[in-house]
Design an enzyme around this catalytic site. Structure first.
Site, PDB file in Angstrom:
ATOM      1  N   ASP A 231       0.819  -1.211   0.000  1.00  0.00           N
ATOM      2  CA  ASP A 231       0.000   0.000   0.000  1.00  0.00           C
ATOM      3  C   ASP A 231       0.853   1.262   0.000  1.00  0.00           C
ATOM      4  OD1 ASP A 231      -1.909  -1.954   0.301  1.00  0.00           O
ATOM      5  OD2 ASP A 231      -3.033  -0.908   1.853  1.00  0.00           O
TER       6      ASP A 231
ATOM      7  N   ARG B 262      -0.122   4.305  16.944  1.00  0.00           N
ATOM      8  CA  ARG B 262      -0.452   5.399  16.021  1.00  0.00           C
ATOM      9  C   ARG B 262      -0.075   6.780  16.546  1.00  0.00           C
ATOM     10  NH1 ARG B 262       0.397   1.487  13.034  1.00  0.00           N
ATOM     11  NH2 ARG B 262      -1.271   0.708  11.708  1.00  0.00           N
TER      12      ARG B 262
ATOM     13  N   ASP C 146      -7.406   3.753  11.587  1.00  0.00           N
ATOM     14  CA  ASP C 146      -6.095   4.394  11.589  1.00  0.00           C
ATOM     15  C   ASP C 146      -6.101   5.775  10.955  1.00  0.00           C
ATOM     16  OD1 ASP C 146      -4.755   2.487  13.016  1.00  0.00           O
ATOM     17  OD2 ASP C 146      -4.017   1.395  11.280  1.00  0.00           O
TER      18      ASP C 146
ATOM     19  N   SER D  19      -3.607  -8.321   5.382  1.00  0.00           N
ATOM     20  CA  SER D  19      -3.291  -6.975   5.849  1.00  0.00           C
ATOM     21  C   SER D  19      -2.771  -7.115   7.273  1.00  0.00           C
ATOM     22  CB  SER D  19      -4.547  -6.096   5.816  1.00  0.00           C
ATOM     23  OG  SER D  19      -4.259  -4.819   6.330  1.00  0.00           O
TER      24      SER D  19
END
Length: 412
Positions: A20, A102, A131, A185
């Site tokens: 990605d 994050r 996210d 993923s």
């Protein structure tokens, strides 16, 4: 590119080197014609990060614009440990392994943008997930002037199939899993590994054995229990089996122990902040042990009132982290309360690791509130007068008697 949006001059991309973000790197170059700076965080994901550098170079990024930063100690010390002081668990099960990484990534994105003169940052989170919210709330809290580019909300590549086609068209290397297929993923760091997508999108299907990347199957775990001891100081783990270690080293060691004994595997359907349910397989071996141990030492060092208050705010605290509000005033206020409760959470916990379970079997502390003479079934030398309980019960029963008398009266 929308004509209404001024093109950024320089963008810092949160870059993993995976499919990605490699496609996003190329897309930023072609769509905006801007200079791209890559930031790859070493959060202890257990992967060699040099390939990310090489792939960035392959895609035309200058060496001076490639930032690979070892954040393992900062991650555990300043994010994981404060969260574990709260015993934070989202929806009763999830130890927030992706969520807690994050805010640190957002913090470093902003710092690198400020240091390099970039006017924008970019991330690879999709428009369906949490996210995107976490990254962008973090950036907004730390530097509202920085623009955020979220390609998944802008481009017309709307599926994994289209991504693969774009990668092939632009000669971007595509990783394969051990079965020769495009991988799940996956998000990984020192606290956990998560796997989503493919067969896991159907919650009625059992996750295949090959999904787990860290933890051995319980059936294959050792048949002999292992006893370990974890020492805490003010709520944070500081040593394992008497050996003082850094925060990242402690979590690394606990991961090894937990993975070996099949501890910390979770198949979970959660409620995303954006409104949908999603299913993932989470592996949190060291964190599962750490949570059990921390609760074990709190059992003898934390006052019941403080402990129950702390437990009552934990779901709200966990939700704030899950939803991306690490840098919010309310999370910081709750953290101050939580940290205050940890002043005397110091001591040692002994645990038994066996077949998928970490279980506290002993705990001791110089700050213990446990009084054996008060709870003993033997002679207590006058430490506790059992007759006192009669008045205690009588007063606590007063309102119940009043309610019962009222109900009996009005029902006649």
């Amino acid at each position: 590119m929308s004509a209404q949006k001024p093109a950024p001059k320089k963008v810092v991309l949160a870059y993993s080197g995976g499919l990605d973000t490699s496609i996003i790197l190329k897309w930023l170059q072609t769509e905006y014609g801007c200079e791209v700076v890559t930031f790859t965080a070493d959060l202890g994901q257990g992967e060699e990060l040099e390939p990310a550098r090489q792939k960035a170079l392959l895609l035309g990024i200058k060496e001076e614009n490639i930032h690979i930063v070892d954040l393992r100690e900062e991650f555990v010390r300043d994010f994981v440990f404060p969260m574990f002081r709260a015993n934070a668990v989202y929806e009763g099960l999830y130890l927030l392994g992706t969520s807690i990484a994050r805010p640190l990534i957002s913090k470093k994105l902003v710092e690198i943008a400020q240091a390099t003169g970039a006017d924008a940052v970019a991330h690879g989170a999709t428009g369906k997930g949490n996210d995107q919210v976490r990254f962008e709330l973090g950036v907004a809290a730390l530097d509202p002037a920085i623009k955020v580019i979220a390609p998944w909300r802008e481009w017309d590549l709307m599926s994994r199939t289209q991504l693969l086609a774009f990668a092939e068209e632009n000669q971007i290397p595509i990783a394969k899993d051990k079965r020769g297929e495009a991988p799940f993923s996956v998000d990984a760091n020192l606290l956990h590994t998560s796997s989503e997508g493919k067969i896991l999108e159907n919650p009625a299907e059992e996750a295949p054995d090959y999904v787990a990347q860290r933890i051995v199957a319980v059936e294959d775990a050792p048949n002999t229990p292992e006893i370990i001891e974890i020492t805490f100081e003010k709520g944070d783990a500081t040593a394992i089996n008497g050996e003082a270690m850094s925060p990242a080293s402690i979590l690394t060691k606990l991961n090894e122990l937990g993975a070996k004994h099949g501890i910390g595997l979770l198949d979970f359907v959660e409620n995303r902040f954006v409104g949908m349910k999603s299913r993932g397989v989470y592996e949190t071996p060291g964190g599962t042990i750490l949570l059990e141990a921390h609760r074990g030492i709190e059992q003898i060092t934390l006052d019941s009132g403080a402990g129950h208050l702390k437990d009552s705010i934990m779901p709200r605290y966990a939700e704030l982290i899950y939803n991306g509000f690490w840098f919010s005033p309310e999370r910081e206020a709750l953290q101050a309360l939580i940290d205050h409760t940890q002043e005397y959470v110091t001591g040692t916990v002994r645990l038994k690791l066996y077949k998928g379970v970490a279980r506290t079997i002993a705990r001791w502390s110089d700050y213990s509130l446990y009084s054996e003479k008060h709870v003993t079934f033997e002679e207590d030398a006058g430490a506790y007068d059992q007759k006192d309980a009669a008045g205690f019960i009588h007063l606590n029963a007063l309102r119940l008697r009043l309610v019962a008398n009222r109900n009996a009266r009005v029902k006649k």
